[in-house]
Design a protein around this motif. Structure first.
Motif, PDB file in Angstrom:
ATOM      1  N   ASN A 131       0.791  -1.404  -0.057  1.00  0.00           N
ATOM      2  CA  ASN A 131       0.039   0.014   0.065  1.00  0.00           C
ATOM      3  C   ASN A 131       0.869   1.282   0.149  1.00  0.00           C
ATOM      4  OD1 ASN A 131      -2.247   1.681   0.126  1.00  0.00           O
ATOM      5  ND2 ASN A 131      -2.690   1.189   2.227  1.00  0.00           N
ATOM      6  N   GLY A 132       0.571   2.199  -0.704  1.00  0.00           N
ATOM      7  CA  GLY A 132       1.261   3.442  -0.999  1.00  0.00           C
ATOM      8  C   GLY A 132       2.472   3.349  -1.708  1.00  0.00           C
ATOM      9  N   ALA A 133       2.939   2.325  -2.537  1.00  0.00           N
ATOM     10  CA  ALA A 133       3.909   2.040  -3.510  1.00  0.00           C
ATOM     11  C   ALA A 133       3.987   3.048  -4.665  1.00  0.00           C
ATOM     12  CB  ALA A 133       4.313   0.499  -3.836  1.00  0.00           C
ATOM     13  N   GLY A 134       3.034   3.336  -5.069  1.00  0.00           N
ATOM     14  CA  GLY A 134       2.609   4.129  -6.115  1.00  0.00           C
ATOM     15  C   GLY A 134       1.869   3.621  -7.357  1.00  0.00           C
ATOM     16  N   LYS A 135       1.508   2.362  -7.127  1.00  0.00           N
ATOM     17  CA  LYS A 135       0.662   1.519  -8.086  1.00  0.00           C
ATOM     18  C   LYS A 135      -0.491   2.179  -8.820  1.00  0.00           C
ATOM     19  CE  LYS A 135      -0.370  -1.807  -5.198  1.00  0.00           C
ATOM     20  NZ  LYS A 135       0.091  -1.239  -3.940  1.00  0.00           N
ATOM     21  N   THR A 136      -1.348   2.755  -8.013  1.00  0.00           N
ATOM     22  CA  THR A 136      -2.405   3.385  -8.638  1.00  0.00           C
ATOM     23  C   THR A 136      -2.078   4.626  -9.377  1.00  0.00           C
ATOM     24  OG1 THR A 136      -3.796   2.598  -6.773  1.00  0.00           O
ATOM     25  CG2 THR A 136      -4.580   4.484  -7.517  1.00  0.00           C
ATOM     26  N   THR A 137      -1.036   5.255  -8.887  1.00  0.00           N
ATOM     27  CA  THR A 137      -0.647   6.515  -9.488  1.00  0.00           C
ATOM     28  C   THR A 137      -0.027   6.268 -10.943  1.00  0.00           C
ATOM     29  OG1 THR A 137      -0.039   7.461  -7.434  1.00  0.00           O
ATOM     30  CG2 THR A 137       0.715   8.727  -9.256  1.00  0.00           C
ATOM     31  N   LEU A 138       0.786   4.965 -11.020  1.00  0.00           N
ATOM     32  CA  LEU A 138       1.344   4.613 -12.158  1.00  0.00           C
ATOM     33  C   LEU A 138       0.159   4.176 -13.255  1.00  0.00           C
ATOM     34  CD1 LEU A 138       4.319   2.116 -11.393  1.00  0.00           C
ATOM     35  CD2 LEU A 138       4.383   3.880 -13.150  1.00  0.00           C
TER      36      LEU A 138
HETATM   37  N1  LIG Z   1      -4.003  12.743  -5.104  1.00  0.00           N
HETATM   38  C1  LIG Z   1      -2.932  12.814  -4.421  1.00  0.00           C
HETATM   39  N2  LIG Z   1      -2.631  13.589  -3.747  1.00  0.00           N
HETATM   40  C2  LIG Z   1      -1.624  13.555  -2.852  1.00  0.00           C
HETATM   41  N3  LIG Z   1      -0.853  12.599  -2.421  1.00  0.00           N
HETATM   42  C3  LIG Z   1      -1.231  11.388  -3.249  1.00  0.00           C
HETATM   43  C4  LIG Z   1      -2.261  11.403  -3.966  1.00  0.00           C
HETATM   44  N4  LIG Z   1      -2.610  10.108  -4.617  1.00  0.00           N
HETATM   45  C5  LIG Z   1      -1.675   9.302  -4.282  1.00  0.00           C
HETATM   46  N5  LIG Z   1      -0.824  10.008  -3.230  1.00  0.00           N
HETATM   47  C6  LIG Z   1       0.431   9.469  -2.561  1.00  0.00           C
HETATM   48  O1  LIG Z   1       1.288   8.839  -3.323  1.00  0.00           O
HETATM   49  C7  LIG Z   1       1.721   7.925  -2.882  1.00  0.00           C
HETATM   50  C8  LIG Z   1       1.495   6.598  -3.831  1.00  0.00           C
HETATM   51  O2  LIG Z   1       0.106   6.343  -3.691  1.00  0.00           O
HETATM   52  P1  LIG Z   1      -0.653   5.244  -4.669  1.00  0.00           P
HETATM   53  O3  LIG Z   1      -0.242   5.373  -5.867  1.00  0.00           O
HETATM   54  O4  LIG Z   1      -2.247   5.163  -4.429  1.00  0.00           O
HETATM   55  O5  LIG Z   1      -0.117   3.912  -4.064  1.00  0.00           O
HETATM   56  P2  LIG Z   1      -0.822   2.347  -3.978  1.00  0.00           P
HETATM   57  O6  LIG Z   1      -1.730   2.364  -5.098  1.00  0.00           O
HETATM   58  O7  LIG Z   1       0.537   1.709  -4.401  1.00  0.00           O
HETATM   59  O8  LIG Z   1      -1.318   2.128  -2.723  1.00  0.00           O
HETATM   60  C9  LIG Z   1       0.843   7.673  -1.216  1.00  0.00           C
HETATM   61  O9  LIG Z   1       1.992   8.234  -0.690  1.00  0.00           O
HETATM   62  C10 LIG Z   1      -0.086   8.568  -1.390  1.00  0.00           C
HETATM   63  O10 LIG Z   1      -0.363   8.984  -0.219  1.00  0.00           O
END
Ligand SMILES: Nc1ncnc2c1ncn2[C@@H]1O[C@H](COP(=O)(O)OP(=O)(O)O)[C@@H](O)[C@H]1O
Ligand SMILES: [Mg+2]
Lengths: 280, 332
Positions: free
Chosen positions: B41-48
């Motif tokens: 959790n928090g690795a950046g998967k969703t953002t990627l």
């Molecule tokens: N819209 C956003 N604004 C600020 N921080 C974000 C946002 N989206 C994600 N983050 C941060 O970016 C990091 C990666 O999040 P995320 O991509 O959701 O990880 P995962 O999907 O692997 O759990 C986390 O530290 C999260 O808190």
């Protein structure tokens, strides 16, 4: 090359014809109106609540508010219609925030549609939403004695003014809706803004009896100009007294001007806030 | 057959303020294959995934989907891929069928095609009985399936799935795995994120492990597990007195044996199931009483411990758990 390998590289697809801005917006309007049909209680704010306002003011306070040269119910109706229209900005804000919060906007963003259709669709459905309110107000008004007395053209012009003003304030709603994270926050904020905006005005009572500083604010309030414009166009009240502020002396022109000023201010703010929110 | 990759990430970076959510990530996904993005959790998967699907604009770097640049040609990218986000993005007020109708209209698909595809997808995802119910009456698993049906409506050659099985019960999970495998045999390229090594292992041809926005390892599931250490056979004895005898027995079959006296457990490194059955057979004839005998595979925890030196947090994050909560009190 084996058959399996061929299958692995080709997915048969249906023809995709990405819709124009108009078509995409119309589809989103259809979806938003479906929400209203499924949850008619969404209309409460512009129907039952407004009717309650009409009845409360007309029969409870009506006797205490003396309006020279006019009957209070006729005086009241345009004010309530303007209030209903102003609240369309709260409706658009709450709808947009809810779609952002629930990921619906993300879903739309993943589709090959013009992204502005999310906003265009939202604003049109909100205008329809508040127009239903104005219609209900009008019918209620007719029942209690409100009439359009200055002919069809002026009558329609007043409704168009209401729509234009509602459209202008929708951009305020989109701006607020794009900035805030929860529907509750939006609701709290919008109502805090909307109530003084619609009450410190000539909507429910004439401004003449207010203390001077409050009267000045009320008469320069854009809501007052629009209300005065509707009253004059519908023949529901006397022209503003000679000592009233300038906007009330030229209410139609001033209402149009305010509408365009709001569009000029809030549309760019709204679009850039929505864009910024859409980048993350 | 072209060798053009279906998806490419090229030095992707995304900052949120001071947070480096994604920090220089590159990978290539060949057409028709399955890439697993594995990370806590928090690795950046969703953002990627959000960057590759044009929902989020990269701070720097770029990507290509079906050969189209995610920054220069977002509309072509959107036509070429489907996305099932981490939280289901179905419209709760619409019925299942209306959800597909809405998305079909927004793709500009022929009505007849949408109607047919809806029947087909609902049958496949076991939603036919609920097609005309509002999606808010659906259970969490049903929403996920509806979301997937929506993503598949335009038959995208490339499908992104963000934690598709987080929060699902084991039955629904393996059901979903079957569906995903079918899609792959039909030729769909999959990019899926997961917190579970087991899931990546089951589905992916290639795994990219991300942590704190960076790629910390990449390879086939086998390569990764080898790097994380071998599987082991774990034997729990009934009587602590037998511990040494059991350890001796196991040493004959495994180079590395470890005794934990407190829990009466003996662990032996093993190559796989073959070693386990061999060791089981030995105990059968030894007269040593066992409480339990099993094969322990390296977990995501082990992979992480090995690769990063810190433990992974594997509890589902907010988006996923809120969609779980919706299963309560809902008829299924
Ligand atoms: N819209 C956003 N604004 C600020 N921080 C974000 C946002 N989206 C994600 N983050 C941060 O970016 C990091 C990666 O999040 P995320 O991509 O959701 O990880 P995962 O999907 O692997 O759990 C986390 O530290 C999260 O808190
Ligand atoms: Mg995530």
């Amino acid at each position: 090359m084996t058959a399996v390998q061929t299958a692995r590289t080709s997915v048969t697809r249906p023809p995709i014809h990405p819709p124009s801005l108009l078509r995409a917006s119309a589809t989103i309007v259809w979806r938003n109106l479906l929400h209203i049909r499924r949850m008619p209680e969404m209309l409460l704010d512009v129907t039952v609540q407004s009717v309650m306002f009409v009845l409360l003011f007309a029969y409870v306070f009506g006797g205490a508010i003396a309006v020279i040269g006019s009957n209070y119910r006729e005086f009241l109706l345009p004010g309530i219609m303007v209030q209903t229209m102003v609240f369309s900005s709260a409706i658009v804000a709450m709808g947009l925030t809810s779609d952002l919060q629930k990921g619906i906007v993300d879903r739309f963003k993943s589709l090959p549609i013009p992204r502005s259709s999310v906003l265009v669709g939202r604003s049109i459905s909100s205008l329809i939403h508040s127009s239903i309110g104005v219609l209900v107000m009008g019918l209620t008004g007719l029942l209690i004695g409100w009439r359009i007395r200055n002919g069809v053209v002026d009558g329609i012009l007043a409704f168009l003014l209401l729509l234009l003003f509602g459209f202008a304030l929708i951009w305020l709603g989109i701006w607020v809706g794009s900035l805030m994270r929860t529907v509750e926050a939006v609701q709290g904020f919008m109502f805090t803004v909307m109530f003084p905006l619609t009450f410190v005005a000539n909507t429910f009572a004439p401004t003449e009896t207010m203390t001077p500083w409050l009267r000045t604010i009320a008469e320069w309030n854009p809501v007052s100009a629009l209300t005065q414009a509707c009253r004059e166009l519908w023949g529901n009240g006397p022209p503003a007294p000679a000592d009233a502020a300038w906007p009330l002396q030229n209410p139609v022109m001033v209402s149009v001007a305010w509408s365009f000023i709001f569009i000029a201010i809030f549309a760019p703010l709204a679009v850039s806030a929505f864009r910024r929110r859409s980048r993350d | 057959m072209t060798a053009a990759p279906a998806v490419e990430a090229v030095e992707l970076v995304k900052h949120f303020g001071d947070t480096r959510a994604v920090d220089d990530v590159s990978f290539v996904v060949p057409a028709g294959s399955v890439l697993g993005l594995l990370g806590p959790n928090g690795a950046g998967k969703t953002t990627l995934v959000r960057m590759l699907t044009t929902l989020s604009v990269p701070t720097s770097g770029t990507g290509r989907v079906a050969g189209f640049d995610i920054i220069e040609q977002p509309n072509e990218v959107r036509r070429s891929m489907g996305l099932t986000g981490q939280a289901a993005t179905v419209d709760e007020i619409l019925t299942g069928r209306e959800n597909l109708k809405l998305i079909g209209a927004l793709y500009g698909l022929p009505r007849k095609y949408v109607a047919e595809a809806t029947e087909r997808l609902f049958a496949r995802f076991d939603l036919t009985h609920a097609a005309d119910r509002m999606a808010k009456t659906y259970s969490g698993g049903m929403r996920r399936r509806l979301d997937l049906a929506v993503s598949l409506l335009a038959a995208p050659p490339i499908l992104f799935l963000d934690e598709p099985t987080t929060g699902l019960d084991p039955m629904s999970r393996s059901g979903l795995w079957d569906v995903l495998r079918e899609l792959v045999t039909e030729g769909t390229t999959l990019v899926l994120t997961t917190q579970y090594l087991e899931e990546a292992d089951n589905l992916a041809d290639e795994i990219v492990v991300v942590d704190k926005g960076k790629v910390i390892a990449a390879g086939t599931p086998t390569q990764l597990k080898d790097r994380a250490g071998k599987a082991s056979v774990v034997v729990t004895l009934t009587n602590a007195a037998d511990l040494d005898a059991a350890a001796d027995l196991m040493r004959a079959h495994s180079p590395e044996v470890h005794v934990e006296r407190g829990s009466r457990r003996v662990t032996a490194q093993a190559g796989g199931l073959g070693d386990m059955t061999r060791i089981a057979a030995v105990f059968e004839t030894s007269g040593i009483e066992l409480d339990d005998l099993g094969l322990a595979r390296p977990s995501l925890d082990d992979v992480f411990l090995h690769l990063t030196g810190h433990r992974a947090e594997t509890e589902p994050d907010a988006g996923a758990s809120s969609s779980d909560a919706t299963t309560e009190g809902v008829p299924s």
